[in-house]
Motif scaffolding. Structure first.
Motif, short mmCIF file in Angstrom:
data_model
loop_
_atom_site.label_atom_id
_atom_site.label_comp_id
_atom_site.label_asym_id
_atom_site.label_seq_id
_atom_site.Cartn_x
_atom_site.Cartn_y
_atom_site.Cartn_z
N GLU A 11 0.83 -1.21 0.00
CA GLU A 11 0.00 0.00 0.00
C GLU A 11 0.87 1.26 0.00
OE1 GLU A 11 -3.14 0.72 -0.29
OE2 GLU A 11 -3.64 -1.39 -0.63
N THR A 12 1.89 1.25 0.89
CA THR A 12 2.76 2.43 1.03
C THR A 12 3.47 2.71 -0.28
OG1 THR A 12 3.28 1.27 3.07
CG2 THR A 12 4.34 3.41 2.73
N GLU A 13 3.95 1.65 -0.92
CA GLU A 13 4.66 1.84 -2.19
C GLU A 13 3.73 2.40 -3.26
OE1 GLU A 13 8.23 -1.37 -2.43
OE2 GLU A 13 6.20 -2.18 -2.54
N ARG A 14 2.49 1.94 -3.25
CA ARG A 14 1.51 2.45 -4.26
C ARG A 14 1.28 3.94 -4.02
NH1 ARG A 14 -1.89 -2.46 -3.29
NH2 ARG A 14 -0.84 -4.01 -4.58
N GLU A 15 1.26 4.32 -2.74
CA GLU A 15 1.08 5.74 -2.44
C GLU A 15 2.30 6.55 -2.91
OE1 GLU A 15 0.20 6.15 1.74
OE2 GLU A 15 -1.57 4.86 1.48
N GLN A 16 3.48 5.98 -2.73
CA GLN A 16 4.71 6.70 -3.09
C GLN A 16 4.80 7.00 -4.58
OE1 GLN A 16 7.91 4.30 -1.64
NE2 GLN A 16 7.90 5.26 0.39
N LEU A 17 4.69 5.97 -5.41
CA LEU A 17 4.89 6.17 -6.85
C LEU A 17 3.59 6.16 -7.65
CD1 LEU A 17 8.18 4.23 -7.71
CD2 LEU A 17 7.91 6.59 -7.04
N GLY A 18 2.49 6.06 -6.95
CA GLY A 18 1.19 6.10 -7.63
C GLY A 18 0.69 4.72 -8.01
N PRO A 19 -0.63 4.59 -8.21
CA PRO A 19 -1.21 3.28 -8.54
C PRO A 19 -0.89 2.87 -9.97
CG PRO A 19 -2.90 4.99 -8.63
CD PRO A 19 -1.62 5.67 -8.20
N PHE A 20 -1.08 1.59 -10.25
CA PHE A 20 -0.89 1.08 -11.60
C PHE A 20 -2.27 0.62 -12.09
CE2 PHE A 20 0.42 -2.39 -14.55
CZ PHE A 20 1.06 -1.57 -15.47
N GLY A 56 12.59 -2.49 -14.70
CA GLY A 56 12.65 -1.15 -14.11
C GLY A 56 11.41 -0.75 -13.30
N GLY A 57 10.35 -1.57 -13.39
CA GLY A 57 9.16 -1.34 -12.57
C GLY A 57 8.46 -0.02 -12.82
N ILE A 58 7.64 0.36 -11.84
CA ILE A 58 6.83 1.58 -11.96
C ILE A 58 7.73 2.83 -12.04
CG2 ILE A 58 5.01 2.96 -10.85
CD1 ILE A 58 4.02 0.25 -11.84
N ALA A 59 8.86 2.77 -11.34
CA ALA A 59 9.76 3.93 -11.34
C ALA A 59 10.20 4.27 -12.76
CB ALA A 59 10.98 3.65 -10.46
N ARG A 60 10.60 3.24 -13.53
CA ARG A 60 11.02 3.44 -14.91
C ARG A 60 9.87 3.94 -15.78
NH1 ARG A 60 14.41 0.29 -18.77
NH2 ARG A 60 15.87 0.16 -17.05
N LEU A 61 8.69 3.37 -15.51
CA LEU A 61 7.50 3.74 -16.27
C LEU A 61 7.18 5.22 -16.06
CD1 LEU A 61 5.60 2.04 -17.97
CD2 LEU A 61 4.13 1.79 -15.97
N ASN A 62 7.20 5.65 -14.79
CA ASN A 62 6.93 7.05 -14.47
C ASN A 62 7.94 7.96 -15.15
OD1 ASN A 62 4.86 6.27 -12.88
ND2 ASN A 62 5.88 6.64 -10.92
#
Lengths: 512, 84
Positions: free
Chosen positions: A435-444, A500-506
């Motif tokens: 949950e915390t990670e989703r809050e940090q970089l946003g939902p997918f 690279g996960g969500i970070a790369r995507l963002n």
């Protein structure tokens, strides 16, 4: 015996000091001030020296001459200050039982003195101009910069095992530091300050508030900025004499070889098993040395992979990548800031010793368990495992298994741009972040499944269908890679991990 | 397992130290080899790490689990760690 003097050199006195009844030969060399340089008329000269360093380095040169040649004694005196044409600038005298050694040693000493001593020469020309010239190494730099650089390293070049030669080795070295975090900061600080000539920094992360307590380069005001930039800026500010390369990317099977090929030594300062194993496997494949460190609460582990010493690889000890959750990362179990500092500093010391060629045997073959609960270091001997799937000694097996490992990893990773063309939309997204990670970089928003995993990956097997195709995502693509490989091993053939996960995507969304 | 008990020095690192609560102890054990000793300690103190993950060193050298233990050996249990 070496002296620097402002006064004219008294040759007779120096010769007298060298006299030895068993000497059958004496050779000397005198360097004089001449009246032209590269076609220009010279009126006089001025010598300037960095005294302590010059004296120390000259002592090293004289003792080298005594070890190399069969001589009885050697002495050298160098003038400093203002000298006129015809004056004696440098004098070398050598005594030996036989003449051949005396000649050779004399030649050796003057050659080394000319290149290694921090002594600068200013020429005053007949046309009224003047210029700092002298030593060969000086030619490429301006006098001031070269002198500054020499002064910069003076506290370390004065060490007998380093000297100007050792400093030259460091300057010619190219080192890659993977991870600019708790270990990476002290590592970069001391490799940078130590004068490693080219340093690559590889990190894809942005600065988070929870990093700052142990990652000493970073300030509050830098939160949200890329660490690779901040670290490069810091190192440049403490040492302007070295080259910094920035690699603002996550290390993966796709880029690791093209990055590694530019460096002589790697330092693993990462915080996860997947990358440590990737670094180790690639190092074995490419024959590149690596110094590894890991930390855990008040403890750490330190070891090296040095191919020229046949040291064991990571898989000689741990055959398979341990499940991240089972033993805990900094995020999960915590770490005392200073522990990262101690381990990173030890890691930097091992690396510098290796580059200088002064490593002790234990660093090649041992794993050091550093325990800061009780200030102990226990060194455990490691042996190459002949059955190791990566570095084992049967070459056919070695090649075959390397290929297997590479293929598996290559097929596992998928980049966002290729997802639709490779998988033809016939797949589902699985977001395994907390949950915390989703809050940090946003939902997918595309995720068909949200399965938060802290430590127990087996939950994926309960939730997912082995006949379906999935792409797993997490914050940085590291845990998802582990999850995907675990699923593959457990009968899910069509599972992939988003590189690279969500970070790369963002990041790519921001860039486009 | 034979019945002859011997004195052994045991050291725990990282997660195992946390589970055991101490870093080092001298014990009397009748375990013949490193694996039996780990099983014995795991049962006694609730060490939950799997033997595939933990590595064992006897007298400061990594050894296989079936290594026979002698009186006064020092046995170190080492989990992998990954923090950075």
């Amino acid at each position: 015996m070496f002296t620097l003097t402002k006064n004219p050199i008294n040759v007779e006195l120096l010769k007298e000091k060298l006299y030895n009844p068993s000497a059958g030969g004496f050779a000397s060399f005198e360097g004089w001030v001449r009246n032209y340089q590269e076609g220009k008329a010279v009126n006089s000269l001025e010598y300037e020296a960095y005294k302590e360093l010059a004296e120390n380095e000259a002592k090293i040169i004289l003792s080298e001459a005594k070890n190399k040649f069969d001589i009885l004694n050697a002495a050298c005196t160098h003038r400093i200050g203002h000298l006129n044409i015809g004056e004696l600038a440098v004098w070398i005298g050598v005594t030996a039982v036989h003449r051949a050694a005396a000649f050779k040693a004399c030649r050796y000493i003057i050659d080394e003195i000319k290149t290694r001593l921090p002594i600068w020469k200013k020429e005053y020309y007949a046309d009224g101009f003047s210029e700092w010239v002298n030593c060969k190494t000086c030619a490429e730099h301006s006098h001031d910069k070269k002198k500054q650089e020499t002064m910069y390293y003076s506290r370390q070049t004065i060490l007998p095992t380093i000297g100007m030669q050792g400093q030259g080795k460091l300057k010619n070295s190219k080192v890659l530091v993977v991870g600019a975090g708790g270990l990476g900061c002290p590592v970069l600080q001391y490799l940078g300050g130590g004068g490693v000539g080219t340093i690559g920094i590889c990190d894809f992360d942005i600065l988070d508030i929870s990093n700052i307590h142990r990652q000493t380069f970073y300030k509050f005001e830098d939160i949200g900025k890329p660490k690779v930039e901040l670290a490069a800026e810091f190192i440049s500010s403490i040492n302007p004499f070295i080259q910094i390369n920035r690699h603002d990317e996550i290390l993966s099977q796709n880029n690791i070889e093209s990055i590694f090929k530019n460096y002589d030594l790697m330092l693993d300062c990462t915080d996860n098993f997947e990358t440590k194993f990737l670094i180790s496997d690639t190092a074995v494949k490419m024959n590149k040395p690596v110094v590894f460190a890991s930390i855990y609460q008040f403890e750490g582990q330190l070891w090296s992979y040095l191919p020229e010493y046949d040291s064991p690889c990571i898989r000689c000890i741990w055959q398979d990548i341990p499940q991240s959750g089972c033993v805990g990362s900094c995020t999960e179990v915590g770490v005392l800031g200073s522990v990262a500092g101690v381990l990173g500093t030890l890691q930097a010391t091992l690396a510098l010793n290796y580059l200088l060629g002064i490593s002790e045997e234990y660093s090649e073959t041992h794993l050091s368990l550093v325990d800061l609960n009780n200030l102990s270091i226990r060194k455990i001997k490691r042996l190459q495992n002949p059955d190791c799937t990566i570095c084992g000694n049967t070459s056919d097996k070695k090649a075959a298994s390397k290929q297997l490992v590479n293929d598996n990893i290559a097929l596992l990773e998928i980049e966002m741009e290729k997802v639709s063309s490779l998988l033809k939309n016939d797949f589902e997204w699985v977001d395994i972040r907390s949950e915390t990670e989703r809050e940090q970089l946003g939902p997918f928003p595309y995720a068909a499944h949200q399965i938060s995993i802290v430590t127990d990956y087996s939950i994926l097997m309960k939730e997912l269908n082995p006949d379906k195709s999935y792409v797993i995502v997490c914050q940085y693509g590291i845990r998802s890679r582990y999850a995907a490989s675990l699923l593959r091993e457990n009968g899910y053939p069509a599972v992939y991990t988003l590189t690279g996960g969500i970070a790369r995507l963002n990041q790519s969304l921001v860039e486009s | 397992m034979n019945n002859k008990r011997k004195r052994l020095q045991v050291c725990y690192y990282a997660a195992l130290r946390e589970m055991r609560g101490i870093s080092e102890e001298t014990i009397e054990s009748s375990s013949d080899n490193a694996e039996q000793l780990y099983d014995e300690l795991a049962a006694a103190y609730g060490l939950t790490l799997n033997k595939e993950i933990v590595k064992v060193a006897v007298n400061d050298k990594f050894v296989p689990w079936n290594t026979v233990l002698k009186p006064n050996d020092t046995i170190v249990f080492i989990p992998p760690v990954a923090g950075g």
